[in-house]
Scaffold this active site. Structure first.
Site, PDB file in Angstrom:
ATOM      1  N   LYS A   1       2.782   2.092   2.483  1.00 35.79           N
ATOM      2  CA  LYS A   1       2.769   2.604   3.866  1.00 35.79           C
ATOM      3  C   LYS A   1       3.830   1.879   4.684  1.00 35.79           C
ATOM      4  O   LYS A   1       4.050   0.687   4.521  1.00 35.79           O
ATOM      5  CB  LYS A   1       1.405   2.323   4.518  1.00 35.79           C
ATOM      6  CG  LYS A   1       0.290   3.278   4.154  1.00 35.79           C
ATOM      7  CD  LYS A   1      -0.924   3.012   5.060  1.00 35.79           C
ATOM      8  CE  LYS A   1      -1.897   4.158   5.032  1.00 35.79           C
ATOM      9  NZ  LYS A   1      -3.011   3.999   5.989  1.00 35.79           N
TER      10      LYS A   1
ATOM     11  N   LYS B   1       0.833  -1.213   0.000  1.00 36.83           N
ATOM     12  CA  LYS B   1       0.000   0.000   0.000  1.00 36.83           C
ATOM     13  C   LYS B   1       0.863   1.256   0.000  1.00 36.83           C
ATOM     14  O   LYS B   1       0.370   2.374   0.015  1.00 36.83           O
ATOM     15  CB  LYS B   1      -0.914   0.027   1.233  1.00 36.83           C
ATOM     16  CG  LYS B   1      -2.036  -0.964   1.223  1.00 36.83           C
ATOM     17  CD  LYS B   1      -3.146  -0.584   2.192  1.00 36.83           C
ATOM     18  CE  LYS B   1      -2.792  -0.728   3.628  1.00 36.83           C
ATOM     19  NZ  LYS B   1      -3.956  -0.520   4.533  1.00 36.83           N
TER      20      LYS B   1
HETATM   21  N1  C2G Z   1     -10.440   6.706   9.443  1.00 37.93           N
HETATM   22  C1  C2G Z   1     -11.432   7.602   9.880  1.00 37.93           C
HETATM   23  N2  C2G Z   1     -11.071   8.833  10.300  1.00 37.93           N
HETATM   24  C2  C2G Z   1      -9.763   9.220  10.316  1.00 37.93           C
HETATM   25  C3  C2G Z   1      -8.755   8.320   9.892  1.00 37.93           C
HETATM   26  C4  C2G Z   1      -9.125   7.050   9.456  1.00 37.93           C
HETATM   27  O1  C2G Z   1     -12.631   7.261   9.871  1.00 37.93           O
HETATM   28  N3  C2G Z   1      -9.452  10.479  10.755  1.00 37.93           N
HETATM   29  C5  C2G Z   1     -10.864   5.379   8.977  1.00 37.93           C
HETATM   30  C6  C2G Z   1     -10.509   5.140   7.507  1.00 37.93           C
HETATM   31  O2  C2G Z   1     -11.516   5.683   6.666  1.00 37.93           O
HETATM   32  C7  C2G Z   1     -10.477   3.620   7.451  1.00 37.93           C
HETATM   33  C8  C2G Z   1     -10.018   3.220   8.872  1.00 37.93           C
HETATM   34  O3  C2G Z   1     -10.181   4.382   9.700  1.00 37.93           O
HETATM   35  O4  C2G Z   1     -11.783   3.086   7.217  1.00 37.93           O
HETATM   36  C9  C2G Z   1      -8.575   2.792   8.907  1.00 37.93           C
HETATM   37  O5  C2G Z   1      -7.794   3.823   8.324  1.00 37.93           O
HETATM   38  P1  C2G Z   1      -6.275   3.471   7.905  1.00 37.93           P
HETATM   39  O6  C2G Z   1      -5.593   2.818   9.041  1.00 37.93           O
HETATM   40  O7  C2G Z   1      -5.693   4.682   7.268  1.00 37.93           O
HETATM   41  O8  C2G Z   1      -6.496   2.327   6.820  1.00 37.93           O
HETATM   42  P2  C2G Z   1      -6.284   2.434   5.241  1.00 37.93           P
HETATM   43  O9  C2G Z   1      -4.871   2.728   4.919  1.00 37.93           O
HETATM   44  O10 C2G Z   1      -7.353   3.305   4.728  1.00 37.93           O
HETATM   45  O11 C2G Z   1      -6.489   0.893   4.814  1.00 37.93           O
HETATM   46  O12 C2G Z   1      -8.260  -2.643   2.207  1.00 37.93           O
HETATM   47  C10 C2G Z   1      -8.526  -1.400   2.813  1.00 37.93           C
HETATM   48  C11 C2G Z   1      -7.275  -0.781   3.383  1.00 37.93           C
HETATM   49  O13 C2G Z   1      -6.526  -1.701   4.139  1.00 37.93           O
HETATM   50  C12 C2G Z   1      -7.653   0.428   4.236  1.00 37.93           C
END
Ligand code: C2G
Length: 151
Positions: A46, A44
């Site tokens: 990351k 990803k």
């Molecule tokens: N999230 C949120 N508010 C934030 C930050 C994150 O609601 N201020 C939500 C994101 O929308 C996501 C979840 O928290 O649904 C996890 O966010 P991340 O850890 O950034 O995950 P991400 O990189 O989006 O990975 O297959 C899907 C991916 O693995 C999602």
């Protein structure tokens, strides 16, 4: 039992993550979080501060979470929905539309993100604090040197 499933990295666990998990947990009574492995994070683009094991342990300590499974690739979602008999798939709306193909297998919900907080922002704040501390040390060192020169 109504099973809800979500995916994410959840690094530097913060209030945005907590509020999302709280809201999606209200769609059922068993919330499964598929936590991105370190290897999948690399795919990803990351690099998380905490390892998969640490992020999974933090997620399991959250009262809204019932179960944590590894997210290892983009392709596992349909299989996971079938395997865990998922009733609701839910994500933050930064993913809106990206997983609509799952509507053939389960209910798909996208919820508003929590504005003003993100793992990236937390990292930036920590980096700024470290830079400030480093500058303070440099300033103190230069001051000490100037005092020594006067001796
Ligand atoms: N999230 C949120 N508010 C934030 C930050 C994150 O609601 N201020 C939500 C994101 O929308 C996501 C979840 O928290 O649904 C996890 O966010 P991340 O850890 O950034 O995950 P991400 O990189 O989006 O990975 O297959 C899907 C991916 O693995 C999602």
């Amino acid at each position: 039992m109504t099973t809800v499933l979500t995916y994410g990295t959840f690094d530097l666990f913060h209030v945005g993550h907590v509020r999302l998990l709280k809201r999606i947990s209200e769609f059922g009574d068993h919330l499964i979080v598929a936590c991105s492995t370190d290897e999948f994070n690399a795919l990803k683009g990351k690099k998380s501060i905490f390892s998969y094991a640490e992020r999974a342990e933090i997620l399991m300590s959250c009262k809204y979470v019932s179960q944590v499974i590894p997210e290892e690739n983009w392709e596992q979602k349909i299989e996971d929905v079938k395997k865990y008999r998922v009733d609701v798939f839910a994500m933050g709306d930064d993913w809106a539309g990206k997983f609509d193909f799952l509507q053939d297998y389960t209910r798909v919900v996208y919820l508003p993100r929590t504005e003003g907080v993100s793992t990236t922002q937390v990292k930036e704040v920590v980096a700024a604090i470290r830079a400030e501390k480093k500058q303070q040390l440099v300033n103190a060192g230069e001051h000490l040197l100037s005092l020594l020169k006067e001796l």
